[in-house]
Design a protein around this motif. Structure first.
Motif, mmCIF file in Angstrom:
data_model
loop_
_atom_site.group_PDB
_atom_site.id
_atom_site.type_symbol
_atom_site.label_atom_id
_atom_site.label_comp_id
_atom_site.label_asym_id
_atom_site.label_seq_id
_atom_site.Cartn_x
_atom_site.Cartn_y
_atom_site.Cartn_z
ATOM 1 N N ARG A 66 94.004 36.352 8.721
ATOM 2 C CA ARG A 66 92.935 35.387 9.376
ATOM 3 C C ARG A 66 93.133 35.510 10.707
ATOM 4 O O ARG A 66 92.145 35.398 11.312
ATOM 5 C CB ARG A 66 93.199 33.890 8.921
ATOM 6 N N PHE A 67 94.268 35.710 11.438
ATOM 7 C CA PHE A 67 94.737 35.660 12.696
ATOM 8 C C PHE A 67 94.855 37.377 13.291
ATOM 9 O O PHE A 67 95.576 37.965 12.517
ATOM 10 C CB PHE A 67 95.808 34.993 13.145
ATOM 11 N N THR A 68 94.412 37.461 14.386
ATOM 12 C CA THR A 68 94.738 38.935 15.047
ATOM 13 C C THR A 68 95.154 38.704 16.614
ATOM 14 O O THR A 68 94.343 38.015 17.325
ATOM 15 C CB THR A 68 93.228 39.705 14.896
ATOM 16 N N ILE A 69 96.363 39.340 16.624
ATOM 17 C CA ILE A 69 96.693 39.355 17.927
ATOM 18 C C ILE A 69 96.761 40.547 18.715
ATOM 19 O O ILE A 69 96.835 41.673 18.042
ATOM 20 C CB ILE A 69 98.288 39.047 18.119
ATOM 21 N N SER A 70 96.397 40.710 19.991
ATOM 22 C CA SER A 70 96.076 41.953 20.692
ATOM 23 C C SER A 70 96.430 41.617 22.120
ATOM 24 O O SER A 70 96.689 40.432 22.725
ATOM 25 C CB SER A 70 94.640 42.299 20.649
ATOM 26 N N ARG A 71 96.392 42.667 22.807
ATOM 27 C CA ARG A 71 96.691 42.525 24.417
ATOM 28 C C ARG A 71 95.964 43.734 25.097
ATOM 29 O O ARG A 71 95.617 44.755 24.746
ATOM 30 C CB ARG A 71 98.232 42.756 24.455
ATOM 31 N N ASP A 72 95.725 43.131 26.458
ATOM 32 C CA ASP A 72 95.213 44.133 27.267
ATOM 33 C C ASP A 72 95.717 44.236 28.505
ATOM 34 O O ASP A 72 95.832 43.187 29.421
ATOM 35 C CB ASP A 72 93.717 43.846 27.575
ATOM 36 N N ASN A 73 96.700 44.845 28.702
ATOM 37 C CA ASN A 73 97.787 45.137 29.813
ATOM 38 C C ASN A 73 96.985 45.188 31.024
ATOM 39 O O ASN A 73 97.794 44.844 32.130
ATOM 40 C CB ASN A 73 98.879 46.111 29.537
ATOM 41 N N ALA A 74 95.981 45.962 31.335
ATOM 42 C CA ALA A 74 95.435 46.040 32.371
ATOM 43 C C ALA A 74 94.779 44.722 33.065
ATOM 44 O O ALA A 74 94.805 44.577 34.252
ATOM 45 C CB ALA A 74 94.044 47.115 32.283
ATOM 46 N N LYS A 75 94.465 43.799 31.980
ATOM 47 C CA LYS A 75 94.034 42.500 32.331
ATOM 48 C C LYS A 75 95.271 41.328 32.192
ATOM 49 O O LYS A 75 94.945 40.346 32.181
ATOM 50 C CB LYS A 75 92.777 42.012 31.435
ATOM 51 N N THR A 76 96.452 41.963 31.906
ATOM 52 C CA THR A 76 97.567 41.026 31.694
ATOM 53 C C THR A 76 97.308 39.828 30.825
ATOM 54 O O THR A 76 97.582 38.776 31.187
ATOM 55 C CB THR A 76 98.109 40.609 33.244
ATOM 56 N N THR A 77 96.784 40.006 29.756
ATOM 57 C CA THR A 77 96.236 38.930 28.779
ATOM 58 C C THR A 77 96.522 39.244 27.289
ATOM 59 O O THR A 77 96.379 40.598 26.898
ATOM 60 C CB THR A 77 94.700 38.778 29.194
ATOM 61 N N VAL A 78 97.025 38.173 26.561
ATOM 62 C CA VAL A 78 97.234 38.523 25.134
ATOM 63 C C VAL A 78 96.227 37.586 24.376
ATOM 64 O O VAL A 78 95.970 36.421 25.103
ATOM 65 C CB VAL A 78 98.558 38.127 24.780
ATOM 66 N N TYR A 79 95.388 37.904 23.448
ATOM 67 C CA TYR A 79 94.654 37.170 22.814
ATOM 68 C C TYR A 79 95.220 36.817 21.180
ATOM 69 O O TYR A 79 95.966 37.829 20.621
ATOM 70 C CB TYR A 79 93.475 38.148 22.709
ATOM 71 N N LEU A 80 94.563 35.743 20.691
ATOM 72 C CA LEU A 80 94.678 35.397 19.369
ATOM 73 C C LEU A 80 93.198 35.280 18.932
ATOM 74 O O LEU A 80 92.773 34.030 19.109
ATOM 75 C CB LEU A 80 96.000 34.377 19.196
ATOM 76 N N GLN A 81 92.930 36.059 17.996
ATOM 77 C CA GLN A 81 91.479 35.752 17.342
ATOM 78 C C GLN A 81 91.904 35.136 15.965
ATOM 79 O O GLN A 81 92.787 35.547 15.381
ATOM 80 C CB GLN A 81 90.748 37.104 17.035
ATOM 81 N N MET A 82 91.374 33.977 15.979
ATOM 82 C CA MET A 82 91.690 33.088 14.735
ATOM 83 C C MET A 82 90.303 32.790 13.836
ATOM 84 O O MET A 82 89.381 32.227 14.530
ATOM 85 C CB MET A 82 92.135 31.865 15.154
ATOM 86 N N ASN A 83 90.429 33.416 12.696
ATOM 87 C CA ASN A 83 89.193 33.214 12.022
ATOM 88 C C ASN A 83 89.635 32.567 10.586
ATOM 89 O O ASN A 83 90.688 32.159 10.337
ATOM 90 C CB ASN A 83 88.686 34.843 11.243
#
Length: 124
Positions: A66-83
């Motif tokens: 249900r959840f997906t974690i990802s990161r964009d090192n260029a934007k220095t951000t980590v995301y947690l998509q929660m469905n």
């Protein structure tokens, strides 16, 4: 490194939310990042974590699929998509960073840096 979590809110069961963990400071790509959550009256628990490169990921069984974690090192951000959110996902969500270990830490004691938390409320 300093972390700021955002993106929480009030949603209905079945809805989606995307949390962001924005980092400031030097060397973000040297840090593994994890998401934890703490529901009222409960212990803080592991949700998901991603290693420095984004090549290795772990999830708690309760959110797998249900959840997906990802990161964009260029934007220095980590995301947690929660469905497919459920009322039991209601909690304050925290992101945390660790630079001491290889791989994907999943224990609170592994993390040195913590964001302030963002609240997620899922109504039934």
């Amino acid at each position: 490194v300093q972390l700021q979590a955002s993106g929480g809110g009030l949603v209905q069961a079945g809805d989606s939310l995307k949390l962001s963990c924005a980092a400031s400071g030097y060397g973000f790509s040297m840090y593994a990042v994890g998401w934890f959550r703490q529901a009222p009256g409960k212990e803080r628990e592991f949700v998901a974590a991603i290693d420095r490169s984004g090549g290795s990921i772990k999830y708690a069984d309760s959110v797998k699929g249900r959840f997906t974690i990802s990161r964009d090192n260029a934007k220095t951000t980590v995301y947690l998509q929660m469905n497919s959110l459920k009322p039991e996902d209601t909690a304050v969500y925290y992101c945390a960073a660790d630079h001491r270990r290889d791989g994907v830490p999943r224990y609170i004691r592994d993390y040195d840096y913590w964001g302030q938390g963002t609240e997620v409320t899922v109504s039934s």
